[in-house]
Write an enzyme that holds these catalytic residues in place. Structure first.
Site, PDB file in Angstrom:
ATOM      1  N   HIS A 259      -2.815   1.046   9.792  1.00  0.00           N
ATOM      2  CA  HIS A 259      -3.776   0.341  10.637  1.00  0.00           C
ATOM      3  C   HIS A 259      -3.759   0.726  12.216  1.00  0.00           C
ATOM      4  O   HIS A 259      -2.732   1.027  12.539  1.00  0.00           O
ATOM      5  CB  HIS A 259      -3.864  -1.114  10.662  1.00  0.00           C
ATOM      6  CG  HIS A 259      -3.808  -1.862   9.101  1.00  0.00           C
ATOM      7  ND1 HIS A 259      -2.733  -1.872   8.241  1.00  0.00           N
ATOM      8  CD2 HIS A 259      -4.911  -2.536   8.703  1.00  0.00           C
ATOM      9  CE1 HIS A 259      -3.164  -2.593   7.282  1.00  0.00           C
ATOM     10  NE2 HIS A 259      -4.405  -2.725   7.318  1.00  0.00           N
TER      11      HIS A 259
ATOM     12  N   ASP B 260      -3.875   0.817  -4.134  1.00  0.00           N
ATOM     13  CA  ASP B 260      -2.949   0.509  -3.561  1.00  0.00           C
ATOM     14  C   ASP B 260      -2.112  -0.141  -4.669  1.00  0.00           C
ATOM     15  O   ASP B 260      -2.188  -1.066  -5.132  1.00  0.00           O
ATOM     16  CB  ASP B 260      -3.335  -0.712  -2.523  1.00  0.00           C
ATOM     17  CG  ASP B 260      -3.711  -0.327  -0.963  1.00  0.00           C
ATOM     18  OD1 ASP B 260      -3.704   1.006  -0.791  1.00  0.00           O
ATOM     19  OD2 ASP B 260      -3.810  -1.045  -0.294  1.00  0.00           O
TER      20      ASP B 260
ATOM     21  N   ASP C 167      -1.050  -0.942  13.684  1.00  0.00           N
ATOM     22  CA  ASP C 167       0.497  -0.665  13.132  1.00  0.00           C
ATOM     23  C   ASP C 167       1.066   0.267  14.366  1.00  0.00           C
ATOM     24  O   ASP C 167       2.258   0.619  14.430  1.00  0.00           O
ATOM     25  CB  ASP C 167       0.473  -0.047  11.814  1.00  0.00           C
ATOM     26  CG  ASP C 167      -0.318  -0.760  10.758  1.00  0.00           C
ATOM     27  OD1 ASP C 167      -0.447  -2.113  11.241  1.00  0.00           O
ATOM     28  OD2 ASP C 167      -0.748  -0.238   9.734  1.00  0.00           O
TER      29      ASP C 167
ATOM     30  N   ASP D 136      -0.331 -13.145  -2.892  1.00  0.00           N
ATOM     31  CA  ASP D 136      -0.196 -11.905  -2.892  1.00  0.00           C
ATOM     32  C   ASP D 136       1.263 -11.407  -2.374  1.00  0.00           C
ATOM     33  O   ASP D 136       1.604 -11.322  -1.145  1.00  0.00           O
ATOM     34  CB  ASP D 136      -1.150 -11.383  -1.457  1.00  0.00           C
ATOM     35  CG  ASP D 136      -1.662  -9.896  -1.867  1.00  0.00           C
ATOM     36  OD1 ASP D 136      -1.177  -9.208  -2.622  1.00  0.00           O
ATOM     37  OD2 ASP D 136      -2.167  -9.462  -0.619  1.00  0.00           O
TER      38      ASP D 136
END
Ligand code: XUL
Ligand code: CO
Length: 448
Positions: free
Chosen positions: A109, A304, A112, A315
């Site tokens: 991202h 993913d 990040d 999650d």
């Protein structure tokens, strides 16, 4: 290409060298038992089939913090008081990790990789400075970018959504971020660009116009597609479905919902889907179900790879170690013709309690071995037509005669009635589920 064990001027994972394939008998935890990058399976190497990627966020940004407590790990690359120095150190640590582990791809991202600045322009400047360093590190190591994305969910300005925010000024900020993240992805040769609509959904219907928000989302994605193509992005745009968390209801609920949305708005084709295993189970489906529905629509883009916890309803993003799930997932991928621009990105994190430097390697090694085994099991099942032959037989009544006419749209309801009247009571045909389940296990127990 660099042969040094680390990148830049400092080693962030000391004591850990290049992870090698040592085979199933090895008792070295820091070695592959099944993933042999250059082994050929059905005409391609394992590395070419699996296209593994390490993710930047969980691996180098997540420190183990959760809603009940702070991080449990402190990282050498975060030891400066200057955020851009830390970003550069983090990038060197990331490239050291990628090259020692041997995942040929990575994903990130914008936030990040580079800290957000005080203005749109400052954030862009930070990101592009880091993109220059990433370009250099990619050239030195041979690493490639599987996909880039924008984090349009963490900053509190996105608390009511990004492209679906009720305030246009926030939508514009999301646009600025996606534009810069697309520029970064193209500059780094990214093969895909992902949209995970973290807060594109609602918490309460009392204050939400779902109709307007969904229209805005489609408009936003169309603008992003058009901008991406205009700057030379040739890769695939990917939507990553998730039913909820952090919102009560997320618009990209599951594969079927997203496929319908893309087709309705003329986006299918430029856009495909990125299926995350833990999101699949959160939506009440299996990983395999989500992959199959995408494959059926010709929209299976990327994965993913992770797993949830069977008892927890959230999650957990654990590393995937379930051989059965991996085999069934790879079966769908291989039958769909394999990955094109996509791959297997480990959107997974070590547990908060896993605090050794080597734990990040161990998580990835197990996951890479799991999908390598899944690949071989799936390939053997396909080569032997072990499942495809009985499946074809099961539907063979549609291959000729009146059944074929029905499938081809040549019968009307009255003709169906007449067929039933003349054919009489249908024969009872067993679904043979137990036999097929046993058969899959037989392949799982094989050594390759
Ligand atoms: C969140 C998630 C994200 C996306 C990228 O559940 O999976 O990390 O993969 O934004
Ligand atoms: Co994900």
């Amino acid at each position: 290409m660099s042969t040094s064990p680390y990148i830049g001027d400092r080693e962030y994972f000391p004591g850990i060298g290049k992870i090698a394939y040592e085979g199933p008998e090895s008792d070295n935890p820091l070695a592959f038992k099944r993933y042999d990058a250059n082994k050929r399976v059905a005409g391609k190497t394992m590395a070419e089939h699996l296209r593994y990627a390490t993710c930047y966020w969980h691996s180098f940004c997540g420190d183990g913090s959760d809603p009940f407590g702070p991080g449990s790990r402190s990282y050498l690359w975060n030891d400066s008081s200057d955020p851009m120095t830390n970003a550069r150190q983090k990038m060197d640590a990331a490239f050291e990790f990628f090259t020692k582990l041997g995942t040929p791809y990575y994903c990130f991202h914008d936030r990040d990789m580079a800290p957000e600045g005080d203005s749109v322009a400052q954030s862009e400047e930070n990101l592009f400075a880091m993109v220059e360093l990433a370009k250099q590190r990619q050239a030195e190591t041979g690493m490639k970018l599987l996909w880039g994305t924008a984090n349009a969910f963490s900053n509190p300005r996105y608390m009511n959504g990004a492209s679906t925010n009720p305030n246009f000024d926030v939508v514009a900020h999301a646009g600025a971020q996606v534009k810069a993240a697309l520029d970064a992805t193209v500059a780094l040769g990214g093969e895909n660009y992902v949209f995970w609509g973290g807060r594109e959904g609602y918490i309460s219907l009392l204050n939400t116009s779902t109709k307007r928000e969904l229209e805005h989302m489609a408009r936003f994605l169309t603008m992003a597609r058009d901008y991406g193509r205009s700057i030379g992005f040739k890769g695939t745009f990917l939507i990553e479905p998730k039913p909820m968390e952090p919102t009560k209801h997320q618009y990209d609920f599951d594969a079927q919902t997203v496929i319908g949305f893309l087709r309705h708005h003329g986006l299918a084709g430029d856009f495909q889907l990125n299926i995350e295993a833990n999101h699949a189970t959160l939506s009440g489906h299996t990983f395999e179900h989500e992959l199959q529905l995408c494959a059926d629509a010709g929209l299976l883009g990327s994965i993913d790879a992770n797993r949830g916890d069977a008892q927890n309803g959230w999650d957990t993003d654990q590393f995937p170690v379930d051989l059965y799930d991996a085999a069934r997932g790879m079966l769908v991928v291989l039958e769909a013709g394999g990955f094109k621009t996509g791959g297997l990105n480990f959107d997974a994190k070590v547990r908060r309690e896993s605090t050794d430097n080597e734990d990040l390697f161990l998580g990835h090694i197990g996951a890479m071995d799991t999908f390598a085994h899944g690949l071989e099991v799936a390939n053997a099942i396909i080569e032997d037509e072990a499942l495809s032959a009985p499946l074809a037989q099961r539907y063979s009544s549609f291959d000729s005669g009146a059944g074929k006419d029905f499938a081809d749209g040549k019968l009307d309801l009255a003709a169906l009635r007449d067929h039933a009247a003349s054919a009489g009571e249908p024969e009872k045909i067993s679904g043979k589920q137990e036999q097929l389940e046993n058969l899959v296990n037989q392949y799982l127990l094989k050594s390759f």
